[in-house]
Design a protein around this motif. Structure first.
Motif, PDB file in Angstrom:
ATOM      1  N   HIS A   9      -4.120 -23.408 -58.015  1.00 43.17           N
ATOM      2  CA  HIS A   9      -4.766 -22.941 -59.282  1.00 43.17           C
ATOM      3  C   HIS A   9      -3.397 -22.153 -58.244  1.00 43.17           C
ATOM      4  N   LEU A  10      -2.197 -21.878 -58.756  1.00 42.50           N
ATOM      5  CA  LEU A  10      -0.512 -21.062 -59.405  1.00 42.50           C
ATOM      6  C   LEU A  10      -0.102 -19.736 -59.755  1.00 42.50           C
ATOM      7  N   SER A  11       0.033 -18.954 -59.167  1.00 43.37           N
ATOM      8  CA  SER A  11       0.718 -18.222 -60.452  1.00 43.37           C
ATOM      9  C   SER A  11       2.120 -17.689 -60.080  1.00 43.37           C
ATOM     10  N   LEU A  12       2.988 -17.765 -61.162  1.00 45.00           N
ATOM     11  CA  LEU A  12       4.261 -17.229 -60.605  1.00 45.00           C
ATOM     12  C   LEU A  12       4.588 -16.215 -62.299  1.00 45.00           C
ATOM     13  N   THR A  13       5.917 -15.085 -62.124  1.00 47.12           N
ATOM     14  CA  THR A  13       6.041 -14.544 -62.714  1.00 47.12           C
ATOM     15  C   THR A  13       7.628 -15.163 -63.217  1.00 47.12           C
ATOM     16  N   TYR A  14       8.175 -14.813 -63.988  1.00 44.82           N
ATOM     17  CA  TYR A  14       9.040 -14.951 -64.875  1.00 44.82           C
ATOM     18  C   TYR A  14      10.296 -13.347 -65.489  1.00 44.82           C
ATOM     19  N   ALA A  15      11.420 -13.849 -65.357  1.00 42.22           N
ATOM     20  CA  ALA A  15      11.989 -12.200 -66.391  1.00 42.22           C
ATOM     21  C   ALA A  15      13.243 -12.760 -67.122  1.00 42.22           C
ATOM     22  N   TYR A 144       3.193 -15.353 -65.850  1.00 42.93           N
ATOM     23  CA  TYR A 144       3.700 -14.030 -66.149  1.00 42.93           C
ATOM     24  C   TYR A 144       4.692 -13.675 -66.597  1.00 42.93           C
ATOM     25  N   ASP A 145       4.796 -12.869 -67.352  1.00 45.23           N
ATOM     26  CA  ASP A 145       5.815 -12.324 -68.227  1.00 45.23           C
ATOM     27  C   ASP A 145       6.384 -10.546 -67.191  1.00 45.23           C
ATOM     28  N   ARG A 146       7.813 -10.677 -66.603  1.00 49.36           N
ATOM     29  CA  ARG A 146       7.571  -9.208 -65.566  1.00 49.36           C
ATOM     30  C   ARG A 146       7.580  -8.853 -66.526  1.00 49.36           C
ATOM     31  N   ARG A 147       8.304  -8.543 -67.985  1.00 46.08           N
ATOM     32  CA  ARG A 147       9.098  -7.635 -69.085  1.00 46.08           C
ATOM     33  C   ARG A 147       7.685  -6.908 -69.410  1.00 46.08           C
ATOM     34  N   LEU A 157      -3.323 -10.005 -60.494  1.00 43.93           N
ATOM     35  CA  LEU A 157      -3.510 -10.826 -60.808  1.00 43.93           C
ATOM     36  C   LEU A 157      -2.752 -12.156 -60.001  1.00 43.93           C
ATOM     37  N   GLY A 158      -2.327 -11.639 -59.297  1.00 42.57           N
ATOM     38  CA  GLY A 158      -1.943 -12.688 -58.344  1.00 42.57           C
ATOM     39  C   GLY A 158      -2.266 -13.629 -56.793  1.00 42.57           C
ATOM     40  N   ALA A 159      -3.280 -11.856 -56.335  1.00 41.92           N
ATOM     41  CA  ALA A 159      -4.598 -12.595 -55.824  1.00 41.92           C
ATOM     42  C   ALA A 159      -5.180 -12.941 -56.278  1.00 41.92           C
ATOM     43  N   THR A 160      -5.779 -13.358 -57.455  1.00 50.68           N
ATOM     44  CA  THR A 160      -6.690 -14.050 -58.427  1.00 50.68           C
ATOM     45  C   THR A 160      -6.069 -15.509 -57.969  1.00 50.68           C
ATOM     46  N   HIS A 161      -5.271 -16.210 -57.395  1.00 53.39           N
ATOM     47  CA  HIS A 161      -4.631 -17.640 -57.581  1.00 53.39           C
ATOM     48  C   HIS A 161      -3.777 -17.687 -56.284  1.00 53.39           C
TER      49      HIS A 161
END
Length: 267
Positions: A9-15, A144-147, A157-161
């Protein structure tokens, strides 16, 4: 994206839209190539991304790959925020019934803004959905969009992954949690939410940590406190020597409801 596997269950951000597309394309190709069912959840306005993802997996067989957009459809399919958990359960059962060994879900989380989810609603959703991704036949990527999402919210949110270092599976008799990998400061904040899924059980909770190769003091303390919170019901932890030592260092021997057992041998 080559490090993920079923159970993650991965979480990544993008910009940027380009970065988001590359991450989702890599995930889709990996899942299709592994022979799994792949489902991509997008925001209502993500028409070009939906087309790009579909074009990226031309070898997907009929029924293997789907792109769904919030509230509307691409190819006639869509979804709504209020029933996401039920929809995920239905998709998993459908994939297994169709003969797929697993299902891979990529979720571009901007749809939660369109759906009107508040920050606390979103955190609650990510916490509740952990049970679905604890199946062991499911892999998930939340983008998740960092913008669009505040930095402090992204941290929470990252802590839930917990993946990729920590993998977990929920199931079996009574309440059975299997932990594998490493439990440390990078993912330990996810453990209370995982254990909370078992706290309602009136039976013995079995935590199989046979494949947990490392646990720090904070993670060990979380496990001990969980057992202490259930004084009339046993929590049995199967683990190796290193994990057992960490648990005892933080007070496992002082919790009568916590039972330590030798790890299960893996053949």
């Amino acid at each position: 994206m080559d490090a993920w596997r079923l159970g993650d269950h991965l979480s990544l951000t993008y910009a940027s839209e380009h970065e988001c597309r590359d991450l989702m394309v890599a995930f889709a190709r990996h899942g299709v190539g592994a022979g799994h069912r792949v489902v991509m959840f997008l925001d209502a306005g993500s028409v070009e991304l939906a087309r790009a993802l579909t074009a990226a997996v031309p070898d997907a067989r009929v029924g293997q790959f789907s792109v769904l957009r919030f509230g509307t459809g691409f190819g006639g399919l869509g979804f709504g925020g209020h029933d996401m958990l039920d929809s995920l359960d239905a998709l998993r059962e459908e994939a297994l019934a169709d003969g797929f060994a697993g299902i891979c879900v990529a979720d571009e989380m901007t749809w939660t803004r369109t759906a009107g989810l508040r920050d606390d609603d979103l955190l609650g959703y990510e916490t509740r959905v952990a049970r679905f991704f604890g199946d062991g036949r499911v892999a998930a990527l939340c983008l998740y969009d960092r913008r669009r999402f505040a930095k402090d919210l992204l941290a929470r949110l990252g802590a839930t992954h917990p993946a990729p270092l920590l993998r977990f599976t929920i199931g079996g008799w009574g309440a059975h949690l299997r932990l594998a990998g490493e439990l440390d400061a990078s993912n330990g904040a996810a453990l209370p939410a995982i254990l909370a899924l078992l706290a309602v059980s009136d039976s013995v909770v079995l935590v199989d940590a046979s494949e947990l190769v490392f646990v720090d003091a904070a993670g060990a303390g979380t496990l001990v406190r969980f057992a202490a919170s259930r004084p009339t019901r046993h929590t049995v932890v199967r683990c190796g020597r290193g994990v057992r030592q960490a648990l005892r260092l933080v007070g496992a021997d002082d919790v009568p409801s916590l039972v330590l057992r030798d790890q299960v041998a893996r053949v």
